[in-house]
Design a protein around this motif. Structure first.
Motif, PDB file in Angstrom:
ATOM      1  N   TRP A 291       6.125  72.415 -67.178  1.00 20.58           N
ATOM      2  CA  TRP A 291       6.634  73.248 -66.075  1.00 20.58           C
ATOM      3  C   TRP A 291       6.784  72.437 -64.801  1.00 20.58           C
ATOM      4  O   TRP A 291       6.180  71.386 -64.640  1.00 20.58           O
ATOM      5  CB  TRP A 291       5.750  74.469 -65.821  1.00 20.58           C
ATOM      6  CG  TRP A 291       4.317  74.202 -65.516  1.00 20.58           C
ATOM      7  CD1 TRP A 291       3.274  74.255 -66.390  1.00 20.58           C
ATOM      8  CD2 TRP A 291       3.741  73.837 -64.250  1.00 20.58           C
ATOM      9  NE1 TRP A 291       2.088  73.947 -65.748  1.00 20.58           N
ATOM     10  CE2 TRP A 291       2.351  73.686 -64.429  1.00 20.58           C
ATOM     11  CE3 TRP A 291       4.263  73.623 -62.987  1.00 20.58           C
ATOM     12  CZ2 TRP A 291       1.493  73.343 -63.410  1.00 20.58           C
ATOM     13  CZ3 TRP A 291       3.399  73.267 -61.955  1.00 20.58           C
ATOM     14  CH2 TRP A 291       2.034  73.145 -62.168  1.00 20.58           C
ATOM     15  N   VAL A 292       7.614  72.952 -63.909  1.00 16.86           N
ATOM     16  CA  VAL A 292       7.782  72.396 -62.567  1.00 16.86           C
ATOM     17  C   VAL A 292       7.748  73.539 -61.568  1.00 16.86           C
ATOM     18  O   VAL A 292       8.069  74.674 -61.896  1.00 16.86           O
ATOM     19  CB  VAL A 292       9.117  71.619 -62.393  1.00 16.86           C
ATOM     20  CG1 VAL A 292       9.131  70.376 -63.221  1.00 16.86           C
ATOM     21  CG2 VAL A 292      10.307  72.486 -62.682  1.00 16.86           C
ATOM     22  N   ARG A 293       7.338  73.242 -60.350  1.00 14.30           N
ATOM     23  CA  ARG A 293       7.431  74.193 -59.235  1.00 14.30           C
ATOM     24  C   ARG A 293       8.469  73.630 -58.287  1.00 14.30           C
ATOM     25  O   ARG A 293       8.320  72.532 -57.764  1.00 14.30           O
ATOM     26  CB  ARG A 293       6.101  74.334 -58.503  1.00 14.30           C
ATOM     27  CG  ARG A 293       5.103  75.147 -59.229  1.00 14.30           C
ATOM     28  CD  ARG A 293       4.011  75.628 -58.278  1.00 14.30           C
ATOM     29  NE  ARG A 293       3.014  76.361 -59.006  1.00 14.30           N
ATOM     30  CZ  ARG A 293       3.107  77.658 -59.282  1.00 14.30           C
ATOM     31  NH1 ARG A 293       4.150  78.339 -58.871  1.00 14.30           N
ATOM     32  NH2 ARG A 293       2.170  78.259 -59.963  1.00 14.30           N
ATOM     33  N   LEU A 294       9.530  74.398 -58.081  1.00 11.73           N
ATOM     34  CA  LEU A 294      10.618  73.995 -57.202  1.00 11.73           C
ATOM     35  C   LEU A 294      10.573  74.821 -55.930  1.00 11.73           C
ATOM     36  O   LEU A 294      10.285  76.026 -55.975  1.00 11.73           O
ATOM     37  CB  LEU A 294      11.962  74.207 -57.896  1.00 11.73           C
ATOM     38  CG  LEU A 294      12.140  73.527 -59.250  1.00 11.73           C
ATOM     39  CD1 LEU A 294      13.464  73.939 -59.865  1.00 11.73           C
ATOM     40  CD2 LEU A 294      12.071  72.036 -59.105  1.00 11.73           C
ATOM     41  N   SER A 295      10.859  74.191 -54.796  1.00 10.42           N
ATOM     42  CA  SER A 295      10.904  74.950 -53.549  1.00 10.42           C
ATOM     43  C   SER A 295      12.131  75.852 -53.569  1.00 10.42           C
ATOM     44  O   SER A 295      13.193  75.472 -54.042  1.00 10.42           O
ATOM     45  CB  SER A 295      10.927  74.015 -52.341  1.00 10.42           C
ATOM     46  OG  SER A 295      12.037  73.170 -52.397  1.00 10.42           O
TER      47      SER A 295
ATOM     48  N   VAL B  67       9.222  78.385 -57.054  1.00  7.99           N
ATOM     49  CA  VAL B  67       9.570  79.062 -58.296  1.00  7.99           C
ATOM     50  C   VAL B  67       9.065  78.174 -59.425  1.00  7.99           C
ATOM     51  O   VAL B  67       9.301  76.964 -59.422  1.00  7.99           O
ATOM     52  CB  VAL B  67      11.103  79.227 -58.419  1.00  7.99           C
ATOM     53  CG1 VAL B  67      11.467  79.844 -59.741  1.00  7.99           C
ATOM     54  CG2 VAL B  67      11.637  80.033 -57.274  1.00  7.99           C
ATOM     55  N   LYS B  68       8.356  78.752 -60.385  1.00  9.96           N
ATOM     56  CA  LYS B  68       7.831  77.991 -61.507  1.00  9.96           C
ATOM     57  C   LYS B  68       8.764  78.160 -62.699  1.00  9.96           C
ATOM     58  O   LYS B  68       9.028  79.278 -63.136  1.00  9.96           O
ATOM     59  CB  LYS B  68       6.426  78.476 -61.867  1.00  9.96           C
ATOM     60  CG  LYS B  68       5.759  77.671 -62.959  1.00  9.96           C
ATOM     61  CD  LYS B  68       4.342  78.165 -63.166  1.00  9.96           C
ATOM     62  CE  LYS B  68       3.617  77.408 -64.228  1.00  9.96           C
ATOM     63  NZ  LYS B  68       2.246  77.899 -64.410  1.00  9.96           N
ATOM     64  N   LEU B  69       9.282  77.027 -63.206  1.00 11.57           N
ATOM     65  CA  LEU B  69      10.188  77.041 -64.357  1.00 11.57           C
ATOM     66  C   LEU B  69       9.579  76.241 -65.495  1.00 11.57           C
ATOM     67  O   LEU B  69       8.922  75.223 -65.267  1.00 11.57           O
ATOM     68  CB  LEU B  69      11.540  76.434 -63.967  1.00 11.57           C
ATOM     69  CG  LEU B  69      12.281  77.108 -62.814  1.00 11.57           C
ATOM     70  CD1 LEU B  69      13.529  76.308 -62.465  1.00 11.57           C
ATOM     71  CD2 LEU B  69      12.635  78.529 -63.174  1.00 11.57           C
ATOM     72  N   LYS B  70       9.818  76.691 -66.725  1.00  9.11           N
ATOM     73  CA  LYS B  70       9.281  76.011 -67.903  1.00  9.11           C
ATOM     74  C   LYS B  70      10.395  75.283 -68.638  1.00  9.11           C
ATOM     75  O   LYS B  70      11.513  75.774 -68.716  1.00  9.11           O
ATOM     76  CB  LYS B  70       8.600  77.004 -68.836  1.00  9.11           C
ATOM     77  CG  LYS B  70       7.368  77.603 -68.236  1.00  9.11           C
ATOM     78  CD  LYS B  70       6.605  78.419 -69.229  1.00  9.11           C
ATOM     79  CE  LYS B  70       5.334  78.902 -68.557  1.00  9.11           C
ATOM     80  NZ  LYS B  70       4.250  79.037 -69.477  1.00  9.11           N
ATOM     81  N   GLY B  71      10.069  74.113 -69.157  1.00 10.23           N
ATOM     82  CA  GLY B  71      11.017  73.302 -69.901  1.00 10.23           C
ATOM     83  C   GLY B  71      10.521  71.873 -70.006  1.00 10.23           C
ATOM     84  O   GLY B  71       9.376  71.568 -69.682  1.00 10.23           O
ATOM     85  N   THR B  72      11.388  70.980 -70.444  1.00  7.57           N
ATOM     86  CA  THR B  72      11.038  69.571 -70.610  1.00  7.57           C
ATOM     87  C   THR B  72      10.990  68.871 -69.257  1.00  7.57           C
ATOM     88  O   THR B  72      11.950  68.915 -68.502  1.00  7.57           O
ATOM     89  CB  THR B  72      12.071  68.873 -71.512  1.00  7.57           C
ATOM     90  OG1 THR B  72      12.178  69.602 -72.728  1.00  7.57           O
ATOM     91  CG2 THR B  72      11.656  67.451 -71.799  1.00  7.57           C
ATOM     92  N   VAL B  73       9.866  68.218 -68.973  1.00  9.76           N
ATOM     93  CA  VAL B  73       9.657  67.516 -67.703  1.00  9.76           C
ATOM     94  C   VAL B  73       9.546  66.021 -67.992  1.00  9.76           C
ATOM     95  O   VAL B  73       8.752  65.610 -68.834  1.00  9.76           O
ATOM     96  CB  VAL B  73       8.366  68.007 -67.004  1.00  9.76           C
ATOM     97  CG1 VAL B  73       8.168  67.286 -65.686  1.00  9.76           C
ATOM     98  CG2 VAL B  73       8.404  69.504 -66.805  1.00  9.76           C
ATOM     99  N   GLU B  74      10.356  65.207 -67.292  1.00  3.21           N
ATOM    100  CA  GLU B  74      10.343  63.759 -67.474  1.00  3.21           C
ATOM    101  C   GLU B  74      10.180  63.072 -66.111  1.00  3.21           C
ATOM    102  O   GLU B  74      11.162  62.796 -65.435  1.00  3.21           O
ATOM    103  CB  GLU B  74      11.650  63.293 -68.107  1.00  3.21           C
ATOM    104  CG  GLU B  74      11.982  63.955 -69.416  1.00  3.21           C
ATOM    105  CD  GLU B  74      13.403  63.663 -69.865  1.00  3.21           C
ATOM    106  OE1 GLU B  74      13.939  62.586 -69.530  1.00  3.21           O
ATOM    107  OE2 GLU B  74      13.972  64.517 -70.537  1.00  3.21           O
TER     108      GLU B  74
END
Length: 83
Positions: A48-52, A66-73
């Motif tokens: 997951w990532v947290r985007l402003s 906003v917290k989004l789930k997926g592949t993080v690199e």
């Protein structure tokens, strides 16, 4: 220092996952294969990532996220490419 960014990193100094030395080195994040420049925090193992969310702020003055789930690199940016 290794060439692999940490599993979890935050840009907020109040977070336990904040690491000033790593942030000074320059960390980029690809989320679902797309370069993201507004990442406030990420976790590779949990995916997951947290985007402003724009310029909105909460009542403490921190950016709304906003917290989004997926592949993080995550990766370290090449300082020679920026110069």
């Amino acid at each position: 220092m290794t060439d692999i960014p940490p599993d979890r990193l935050a840009s907020n100094p109040n977070s336990p996952f904040y690491d000033e030395k790593v942030l000074e080195r320059g960390v980029g994040v690809r989320f679902k294969g797309v370069e993201k420049t507004n990442v406030e925090e990420y976790c590779v193992s949990e995916g997951w990532v947290r985007l402003s969310a724009g310029k909105a702020l909460d009542r403490a003055g921190n950016p709304m996220t906003v917290k989004l789930k997926g592949t993080v690199e995550p990766y370290f940016r090449d300082p020679a490419a920026d110069a």
